[in-house]
Design an enzyme around this catalytic site. Structure first.
Site, PDB file in Angstrom:
ATOM      1  CG  ASP A  69      -1.749   1.214   1.383  1.00 29.07           C
ATOM      2  OD1 ASP A  69      -2.394   1.601   0.392  1.00 29.07           O
ATOM      3  OD2 ASP A  69      -1.741   1.822   2.474  1.00 29.07           O
TER       4      ASP A  69
ATOM      5  CG  ASP B  44      -1.369   7.639   0.695  1.00 32.96           C
ATOM      6  OD1 ASP B  44      -0.282   7.944   0.168  1.00 32.96           O
ATOM      7  OD2 ASP B  44      -2.469   7.967   0.209  1.00 32.96           O
TER       8      ASP B  44
ATOM      9  CB  THR C 173      -2.099   3.413  -3.648  1.00 36.53           C
ATOM     10  OG1 THR C 173      -2.534   4.488  -2.843  1.00 36.53           O
ATOM     11  CG2 THR C 173      -1.762   3.916  -5.041  1.00 36.53           C
TER      12      THR C 173
ATOM     13  CB  SER D   8     -11.254   8.136  -3.072  1.00 36.93           C
ATOM     14  OG  SER D   8     -10.955   8.660  -1.789  1.00 36.93           O
TER      15      SER D   8
ATOM     16  CB  CYS E 252      -8.739   2.451  -6.896  1.00 33.94           C
ATOM     17  SG  CYS E 252     -10.517   2.798  -6.925  1.00 33.94           S
TER      18      CYS E 252
ATOM     19  CG  HIS F 268     -13.078   4.378  -9.567  1.00 37.08           C
ATOM     20  ND1 HIS F 268     -12.282   3.286  -9.800  1.00 37.08           N
ATOM     21  CD2 HIS F 268     -13.397   4.888 -10.777  1.00 37.08           C
ATOM     22  CE1 HIS F 268     -12.139   3.122 -11.104  1.00 37.08           C
ATOM     23  NE2 HIS F 268     -12.795   4.089 -11.716  1.00 37.08           N
TER      24      HIS F 268
ATOM     25  NE  ARG G 209     -12.662   3.253  -1.526  1.00 36.06           N
ATOM     26  CZ  ARG G 209     -11.719   4.155  -1.276  1.00 36.06           C
ATOM     27  NH1 ARG G 209     -10.939   4.553  -2.241  1.00 36.06           N
ATOM     28  NH2 ARG G 209     -11.550   4.645  -0.073  1.00 36.06           N
TER      29      ARG G 209
END
Length: 181
Positions: A6, A8, A49, A52, A88, A90, A99
């Site tokens: 991942d 963040d 990652t 959004s 992602c 979205h 997601r």
């Protein structure tokens, strides 16, 4: 082995606020070094990652690509490589397949790297959705780091344990363990 990270909270500092510019994208120094050590040891590194902030209008694809270019530069400067980044863009309400905790990002990474499956991969994250995505996608195991949202996730896992999940102080500690085997 493929190690899927991942972003963040694992690679860069994350306080719960959206990271909206290259200037706000502050790497965890030990994580950059850990990625370089992984690739120098022959492992493949990918990043999956959720972003959004794009759908929310906080930043755009170009800004995100600039952040990722900075990641590539920092890792390469230490002799390492990030082989693949999938994200992602979205909003959570869009019900997309990419997601996390859904597996679309990991499937994208699998396809980009030409792998049959992810049975030899490890997913490293700081949130439950990272771990769930990795395990649902067929990763051998998942590793939780205590950076980012990791301590909060660890508290949750004490009440709701997941099989095949190990817990580490940070990415560097996980890599130390992996490379010692």
């Amino acid at each position: 082995m493929l190690v899927i990270l991942d972003r963040d909270g694992v690679i860069n500092r994350y306080s719960g606020e959206y990271i909206c510019s290259v200037e706000e994208w502050l790497p965890i120094a030990s994580s950059i070094e850990a990625i370089a050590r992984l690739t120098q040891a022959g492992h493949t590194v990918a990043v999956a990652t959720n972003q959004s902030g794009i759908a929310r209008g906080y930043y755009d694809h170009l800004i995100l690509e600039q952040m990722h270019a900075q990641l590539h530069r920092l890792v390469q400067a230490l002799g390492g490589k990030v082989d693949c980044i999938a994200y992602c863009p979205h909003h959570p309400d869009e019900d997309c397949q990419c997601r996390k905790p859904r597996t679309g990002l990991l499937e994208d990474i699998r396809q980009q790297l030409g792998l049959k499956d992810l049975s030899e991969a490890v997913m490293v994250g700081d949130s439950l959705k990272d771990l769930e995505a990795g395990l649902a996608a067929g990763c051998k195991s998942a590793a939780l780091v205590r950076t980012g949202n990791g301590k909060e996730t660890e508290r949750y896992l004490r009440q709701h344990p997941l099989a095949r999940v190990s817990v580490w102080n940070n990415l560097a500690a996980f890599v130390d363990h992996l490379l010692s085997q």
